[in-house]
Design a protein around this motif. Structure first.
Motif, PDB file in Angstrom:
ATOM      1  N   MET A   1     -41.482 -20.043  17.659  1.00 20.02           N
ATOM      2  CA  MET A   1     -40.086 -19.981  18.280  1.00 20.02           C
ATOM      3  C   MET A   1     -40.224 -20.790  18.903  1.00 20.02           C
ATOM      4  N   LYS A   2     -39.002 -21.556  18.713  1.00 18.93           N
ATOM      5  CA  LYS A   2     -38.668 -23.137  19.236  1.00 18.93           C
ATOM      6  C   LYS A   2     -38.719 -23.294  20.631  1.00 18.93           C
ATOM      7  N   SER A   3     -38.891 -24.282  21.381  1.00 20.93           N
ATOM      8  CA  SER A   3     -38.381 -24.495  22.749  1.00 20.93           C
ATOM      9  C   SER A   3     -37.159 -24.670  22.824  1.00 20.93           C
ATOM     10  N   LYS A   4     -36.980 -25.380  23.938  1.00 25.03           N
ATOM     11  CA  LYS A   4     -35.448 -25.157  24.244  1.00 25.03           C
ATOM     12  C   LYS A   4     -35.138 -26.807  24.193  1.00 25.03           C
ATOM     13  N   ARG A   5     -36.410 -27.437  24.546  1.00 27.41           N
ATOM     14  CA  ARG A   5     -36.012 -28.972  23.733  1.00 27.41           C
ATOM     15  C   ARG A   5     -36.036 -29.114  22.363  1.00 27.41           C
ATOM     16  N   GLN A   6     -36.828 -28.768  21.726  1.00 26.35           N
ATOM     17  CA  GLN A   6     -37.114 -28.246  19.956  1.00 26.35           C
ATOM     18  C   GLN A   6     -35.723 -28.463  19.741  1.00 26.35           C
ATOM     19  N   HIS A   7     -34.808 -27.158  20.477  1.00 30.85           N
ATOM     20  CA  HIS A   7     -34.135 -26.509  20.197  1.00 30.85           C
ATOM     21  C   HIS A   7     -32.335 -27.458  20.387  1.00 30.85           C
ATOM     22  N   ALA A  39     -21.469 -18.702  10.140  1.00 28.94           N
ATOM     23  CA  ALA A  39     -22.063 -17.443  10.936  1.00 28.94           C
ATOM     24  C   ALA A  39     -20.809 -16.490  11.930  1.00 28.94           C
ATOM     25  N   GLN A  40     -20.335 -18.277  12.506  1.00 26.56           N
ATOM     26  CA  GLN A  40     -19.417 -18.086  14.095  1.00 26.56           C
ATOM     27  C   GLN A  40     -18.196 -16.673  13.993  1.00 26.56           C
ATOM     28  N   LYS A  41     -18.351 -16.734  12.100  1.00 24.58           N
ATOM     29  CA  LYS A  41     -16.993 -15.606  12.590  1.00 24.58           C
ATOM     30  C   LYS A  41     -17.840 -14.669  11.677  1.00 24.58           C
ATOM     31  N   GLY A  42     -19.162 -14.153  11.771  1.00 20.87           N
ATOM     32  CA  GLY A  42     -19.632 -13.125  11.327  1.00 20.87           C
ATOM     33  C   GLY A  42     -19.265 -12.996   9.809  1.00 20.87           C
ATOM     34  N   GLU A  50     -31.456 -21.630  12.158  1.00 22.01           N
ATOM     35  CA  GLU A  50     -31.445 -23.669  12.397  1.00 22.01           C
ATOM     36  C   GLU A  50     -29.458 -22.542  12.271  1.00 22.01           C
ATOM     37  N   VAL A  51     -29.235 -22.396  11.398  1.00 21.88           N
ATOM     38  CA  VAL A  51     -27.752 -22.103  11.656  1.00 21.88           C
ATOM     39  C   VAL A  51     -27.196 -21.769  12.686  1.00 21.88           C
ATOM     40  N   LEU A  52     -28.183 -19.893  13.220  1.00 18.58           N
ATOM     41  CA  LEU A  52     -27.876 -19.369  13.905  1.00 18.58           C
ATOM     42  C   LEU A  52     -28.157 -20.125  15.324  1.00 18.58           C
ATOM     43  N   ASP A  53     -28.804 -20.449  15.097  1.00 16.19           N
ATOM     44  CA  ASP A  53     -29.160 -21.159  16.731  1.00 16.19           C
ATOM     45  C   ASP A  53     -27.675 -22.189  17.236  1.00 16.19           C
ATOM     46  N   VAL A  54     -27.851 -23.036  16.296  1.00 20.19           N
ATOM     47  CA  VAL A  54     -26.383 -23.926  16.713  1.00 20.19           C
ATOM     48  C   VAL A  54     -25.349 -23.496  16.840  1.00 20.19           C
ATOM     49  N   ALA A  55     -25.273 -22.919  16.029  1.00 25.21           N
ATOM     50  CA  ALA A  55     -23.403 -21.147  16.110  1.00 25.21           C
ATOM     51  C   ALA A  55     -23.688 -21.121  17.804  1.00 25.21           C
ATOM     52  N   ASP A  56     -24.370 -20.246  17.984  1.00 24.90           N
ATOM     53  CA  ASP A  56     -24.559 -19.726  19.203  1.00 24.90           C
ATOM     54  C   ASP A  56     -24.400 -20.808  20.409  1.00 24.90           C
ATOM     55  N   ILE A  58     -23.186 -24.410  19.970  1.00 16.38           N
ATOM     56  CA  ILE A  58     -21.677 -24.950  19.591  1.00 16.38           C
ATOM     57  C   ILE A  58     -20.393 -24.565  19.841  1.00 16.38           C
ATOM     58  N   SER A  59     -19.396 -25.042  20.581  1.00 16.74           N
ATOM     59  CA  SER A  59     -18.012 -24.658  20.674  1.00 16.74           C
ATOM     60  C   SER A  59     -17.283 -24.118  18.972  1.00 16.74           C
ATOM     61  N   VAL A  60     -16.626 -23.344  19.123  1.00 15.16           N
ATOM     62  CA  VAL A  60     -16.354 -22.630  17.958  1.00 15.16           C
ATOM     63  C   VAL A  60     -14.369 -24.597  18.133  1.00 15.16           C
ATOM     64  N   LYS A  61     -14.644 -24.703  18.655  1.00 16.19           N
ATOM     65  CA  LYS A  61     -12.995 -26.015  18.430  1.00 16.19           C
ATOM     66  C   LYS A  61     -14.178 -26.994  17.658  1.00 16.19           C
ATOM     67  N   ASP A  62     -15.463 -26.988  18.227  1.00 12.52           N
ATOM     68  CA  ASP A  62     -16.536 -28.128  17.696  1.00 12.52           C
ATOM     69  C   ASP A  62     -16.733 -27.898  16.349  1.00 12.52           C
ATOM     70  N   ALA A  63     -16.918 -26.733  15.904  1.00 14.19           N
ATOM     71  CA  ALA A  63     -18.350 -26.468  14.560  1.00 14.19           C
ATOM     72  C   ALA A  63     -16.211 -26.789  13.703  1.00 14.19           C
ATOM     73  N   LYS A  64     -15.488 -26.588  14.150  1.00 15.52           N
ATOM     74  CA  LYS A  64     -13.889 -26.183  13.255  1.00 15.52           C
ATOM     75  C   LYS A  64     -14.125 -28.196  12.636  1.00 15.52           C
ATOM     76  N   ASP A  65     -14.407 -28.955  13.524  1.00 10.95           N
ATOM     77  CA  ASP A  65     -13.991 -29.973  14.169  1.00 10.95           C
ATOM     78  C   ASP A  65     -14.493 -30.932  12.326  1.00 10.95           C
ATOM     79  N   PHE A  66     -15.948 -30.221  12.868  1.00 17.96           N
ATOM     80  CA  PHE A  66     -17.200 -30.665  11.520  1.00 17.96           C
ATOM     81  C   PHE A  66     -16.911 -30.708  10.251  1.00 17.96           C
ATOM     82  N   ALA A  67     -16.648 -29.000  10.970  1.00 23.76           N
ATOM     83  CA  ALA A  67     -16.071 -28.508   9.024  1.00 23.76           C
ATOM     84  C   ALA A  67     -15.211 -28.660   8.282  1.00 23.76           C
TER      85      ALA A  67
END
Length: 86
Positions: A1-7, A39-42, A50-56, A58-67
Motif C-alpha cells: 500500500m502506498k503512503s499518501k506522499r507516494q500517492h 474509470a471515473q465513469k465506470g 494507479e488509474v483508480l488512485d488518480v481517478a479518486d 482528480i476532479s472530473v473537470k480536470d480529467a476531462k480537460d487532460f483527456a
C-alpha cells in the motif's frame, strides 16, 4: 500500500505540477487521463491501481480537460532532462 506522499508523487508526476495548463504534455499522458476518465465513469474494465488512485483524487473537470487534448504536435512521451549529481 502506498503512503499518501507516494500517492501524491504519482499524481504530481502525471500532472506536471510545475506548469498546470489543463492540457496533456504528451500522447502518453493524454491516454492515461483518458483511462482515468473512463474509470471515473465506470466504463473501464479492471483499471490499474494507479488509474483508480488518480481517478479518486482528480476532479472530473480536470480529467476531462487532460483527456480531450488533441494528439497533433504532442510527443509520444515527454522528454525528461536528467540531473547530473556531482
Amino acid at each position: 500500500m502506498k503512503s499518501k506522499r507516494q500517492h501524491r508523487d504519482v499524481i504530481q508526476k502525471h500532472l506536471d505540477m510545475t506548469e498546470l495548463s489543463e492540457k496533456a504534455k504528451s500522447k502518453a499522458q493524454q491516454r492515461f487521463f483518458g483511462m482515468v476518465r473512463a474509470a471515473q465513469k465506470g466504463e473501464m474494465k479492471n483499471p490499474s491501481k494507479e488509474v483508480l488512485d488518480v481517478a479518486d483524487d482528480i476532479s472530473v473537470k480536470d480529467a476531462k480537460d487532460f483527456a480531450k487534448t488533441k494528439h497533433k504536435g504532442l510527443p509520444n512521451k515527454k522528454e525528461v532532462e536528467e540531473q547530473k549529481s556531482y
